[in-house]
Write a protein that holds these residues in place. Sequence first.
Motif, PDB file in Angstrom:
ATOM      1  N   PHE A   1     -72.350 129.102  69.570  1.00 44.07           N
ATOM      2  CA  PHE A   1     -72.403 127.480  69.595  1.00 44.07           C
ATOM      3  C   PHE A   1     -72.802 127.267  71.002  1.00 44.07           C
ATOM      4  O   PHE A   1     -72.567 128.086  72.036  1.00 44.07           O
ATOM      5  CB  PHE A   1     -71.290 126.990  69.167  1.00 44.07           C
ATOM      6  N   LEU A   2     -73.373 125.944  71.175  1.00 41.58           N
ATOM      7  CA  LEU A   2     -73.723 125.461  72.676  1.00 41.58           C
ATOM      8  C   LEU A   2     -72.547 124.787  73.129  1.00 41.58           C
ATOM      9  O   LEU A   2     -71.710 124.035  72.700  1.00 41.58           O
ATOM     10  CB  LEU A   2     -74.951 124.797  72.516  1.00 41.58           C
ATOM     11  N   THR A   3     -72.238 125.004  74.421  1.00 40.85           N
ATOM     12  CA  THR A   3     -71.184 124.143  75.219  1.00 40.85           C
ATOM     13  C   THR A   3     -71.899 123.496  76.412  1.00 40.85           C
ATOM     14  O   THR A   3     -72.865 123.741  76.898  1.00 40.85           O
ATOM     15  CB  THR A   3     -70.115 124.877  75.477  1.00 40.85           C
ATOM     16  N   ASP A   4     -71.302 122.860  76.912  1.00 34.76           N
ATOM     17  CA  ASP A   4     -71.473 122.369  78.575  1.00 34.76           C
ATOM     18  C   ASP A   4     -71.804 123.381  79.435  1.00 34.76           C
ATOM     19  O   ASP A   4     -72.558 123.053  80.184  1.00 34.76           O
ATOM     20  CB  ASP A   4     -70.801 121.372  78.938  1.00 34.76           C
TER      21      ASP A   4
ATOM     22  N   LEU B   1     -54.435 116.754  48.175  1.00 35.82           N
ATOM     23  CA  LEU B   1     -53.290 115.788  48.355  1.00 35.82           C
ATOM     24  C   LEU B   1     -53.883 114.954  49.385  1.00 35.82           C
ATOM     25  O   LEU B   1     -53.043 113.742  49.299  1.00 35.82           O
ATOM     26  CB  LEU B   1     -52.288 116.807  49.050  1.00 35.82           C
ATOM     27  N   GLY B   2     -54.873 114.819  50.114  1.00 33.21           N
ATOM     28  CA  GLY B   2     -55.470 113.992  51.146  1.00 33.21           C
ATOM     29  C   GLY B   2     -56.186 114.496  52.017  1.00 33.21           C
ATOM     30  O   GLY B   2     -56.369 115.937  51.956  1.00 33.21           O
ATOM     31  N   ALA B   3     -56.582 113.733  52.966  1.00 32.39           N
ATOM     32  CA  ALA B   3     -57.314 114.473  54.101  1.00 32.39           C
ATOM     33  C   ALA B   3     -56.687 113.961  55.344  1.00 32.39           C
ATOM     34  O   ALA B   3     -55.834 112.938  55.578  1.00 32.39           O
ATOM     35  CB  ALA B   3     -58.938 113.792  54.086  1.00 32.39           C
ATOM     36  N   ILE B   4     -56.891 114.843  56.568  1.00 34.70           N
ATOM     37  CA  ILE B   4     -56.424 114.489  57.578  1.00 34.70           C
ATOM     38  C   ILE B   4     -57.416 115.140  58.842  1.00 34.70           C
ATOM     39  O   ILE B   4     -58.135 116.022  58.507  1.00 34.70           O
ATOM     40  CB  ILE B   4     -55.217 115.134  58.290  1.00 34.70           C
ATOM     41  N   THR B   5     -57.612 114.153  59.955  1.00 42.15           N
ATOM     42  CA  THR B   5     -58.515 114.465  60.873  1.00 42.15           C
ATOM     43  C   THR B   5     -57.642 115.257  62.250  1.00 42.15           C
ATOM     44  O   THR B   5     -56.829 114.296  62.580  1.00 42.15           O
ATOM     45  CB  THR B   5     -59.599 113.321  61.481  1.00 42.15           C
ATOM     46  N   LEU B   6     -58.250 116.166  62.608  1.00 44.45           N
ATOM     47  CA  LEU B   6     -57.427 116.759  63.757  1.00 44.45           C
ATOM     48  C   LEU B   6     -58.639 117.394  64.590  1.00 44.45           C
ATOM     49  O   LEU B   6     -59.854 117.743  64.304  1.00 44.45           O
ATOM     50  CB  LEU B   6     -56.956 118.197  63.122  1.00 44.45           C
ATOM     51  N   ALA B   7     -58.172 117.351  65.910  1.00 44.27           N
ATOM     52  CA  ALA B   7     -58.849 117.980  67.098  1.00 44.27           C
ATOM     53  C   ALA B   7     -58.797 119.507  66.924  1.00 44.27           C
ATOM     54  O   ALA B   7     -57.856 120.081  67.060  1.00 44.27           O
ATOM     55  CB  ALA B   7     -58.473 117.471  68.363  1.00 44.27           C
ATOM     56  N   VAL B   8     -59.919 120.126  66.958  1.00 46.82           N
ATOM     57  CA  VAL B   8     -60.302 121.628  66.762  1.00 46.82           C
ATOM     58  C   VAL B   8     -61.005 122.087  67.945  1.00 46.82           C
ATOM     59  O   VAL B   8     -62.060 121.463  68.318  1.00 46.82           O
ATOM     60  CB  VAL B   8     -60.668 121.765  65.454  1.00 46.82           C
ATOM     61  N   THR B   9     -60.215 123.018  68.477  1.00 48.56           N
ATOM     62  CA  THR B   9     -60.975 123.615  69.702  1.00 48.56           C
ATOM     63  C   THR B   9     -61.363 125.291  69.342  1.00 48.56           C
ATOM     64  O   THR B   9     -60.378 125.886  68.684  1.00 48.56           O
ATOM     65  CB  THR B   9     -60.019 123.693  70.876  1.00 48.56           C
TER      66      THR B   9
ATOM     67  N   GLN C   1     -66.206 128.258  78.220  1.00 42.99           N
ATOM     68  CA  GLN C   1     -67.388 127.931  76.955  1.00 42.99           C
ATOM     69  C   GLN C   1     -66.490 127.645  75.585  1.00 42.99           C
ATOM     70  O   GLN C   1     -66.595 128.385  74.802  1.00 42.99           O
ATOM     71  CB  GLN C   1     -68.147 129.167  77.065  1.00 42.99           C
ATOM     72  N   GLN C   2     -66.120 126.439  75.400  1.00 38.85           N
ATOM     73  CA  GLN C   2     -65.530 126.221  74.408  1.00 38.85           C
ATOM     74  C   GLN C   2     -65.805 124.848  74.000  1.00 38.85           C
ATOM     75  O   GLN C   2     -66.351 124.059  74.859  1.00 38.85           O
ATOM     76  CB  GLN C   2     -63.739 126.399  74.683  1.00 38.85           C
ATOM     77  N   ILE C   3     -65.510 124.424  72.820  1.00 47.25           N
ATOM     78  CA  ILE C   3     -65.825 122.898  72.301  1.00 47.25           C
ATOM     79  C   ILE C   3     -64.466 122.484  71.625  1.00 47.25           C
ATOM     80  O   ILE C   3     -64.078 123.159  70.948  1.00 47.25           O
ATOM     81  CB  ILE C   3     -66.981 122.744  71.510  1.00 47.25           C
ATOM     82  N   THR C   4     -64.338 121.061  71.575  1.00 48.88           N
ATOM     83  CA  THR C   4     -63.332 120.458  71.012  1.00 48.88           C
ATOM     84  C   THR C   4     -64.003 119.263  69.945  1.00 48.88           C
ATOM     85  O   THR C   4     -64.554 118.492  70.948  1.00 48.88           O
ATOM     86  CB  THR C   4     -62.265 119.862  71.956  1.00 48.88           C
ATOM     87  N   LYS C   5     -63.786 119.351  68.965  1.00 45.51           N
ATOM     88  CA  LYS C   5     -64.274 118.136  68.124  1.00 45.51           C
ATOM     89  C   LYS C   5     -63.347 118.002  67.132  1.00 45.51           C
ATOM     90  O   LYS C   5     -62.601 118.681  66.619  1.00 45.51           O
ATOM     91  CB  LYS C   5     -65.797 118.818  67.496  1.00 45.51           C
ATOM     92  N   ASN C   6     -63.477 116.725  66.539  1.00 47.04           N
ATOM     93  CA  ASN C   6     -62.443 116.299  65.266  1.00 47.04           C
ATOM     94  C   ASN C   6     -63.193 116.788  64.248  1.00 47.04           C
ATOM     95  O   ASN C   6     -64.364 116.833  63.850  1.00 47.04           O
ATOM     96  CB  ASN C   6     -62.507 114.850  65.161  1.00 47.04           C
TER      97      ASN C   6
END
Length: 187
Positions: free
Chosen positions: A175-178, A119-127, A133-138
């Motif tokens: 996964f690696l985090t800071d 139907l389309g695409a959407i960019t969301l911030a995912v955590t 020890q977590q990451i957040t990326k679009n």
Amino acid sequence: MIVEGIATARSSKKARKTYLRMVKNIQLMGSIPKMARIDNPLIGFSEEDARRLNHPHDNALFVSIQARDYNMHQVLVDNDSSADILYYPGFQQMGISRKRLVPMNALLVGFGGMRVFPLGAITLAVTMGDYTQQITKNVTFLIVDCPFAYIAVIGQPTLNSWKAITLTYHLMIKFLTDYGVGELQRD
């Protein structure tokens, strides 16, 4: 396996056919040895990580993530998928207007042999992961309106951007985090 997606959506028909032939006929021509970074911890799995599971098993890896302040459960982690998918019922539950969808001219193949146009695409911030020890990326999800038992699929684009390592024997992602190595266990 889902073939095609964001990477091939704007390509010509000839380019998509060439890409598909390439995917079907991947050959290892040579490798360049990679050096482990000293400043980053190594990601590893141990038998201790697998003790909480009943073995042998053939379970798929389902996890929970957070996208746009919405807790998404039953997210399939699929190393073979070349697209990140969000199914329309989950999209609706998030309360996002359909007007925010970016039109896509991509054909997805792999839904039980079906061909599906998103139907389309959407960019969301995912955590993913637990604090600290977590990451957040679009993540750019293709929105698909067809019935499935899960709310979303996390595929190669996101796993690669997260530099995530999945192990189905352990039903876990690391996964690696800071702040060291983060992990996400099965849902």
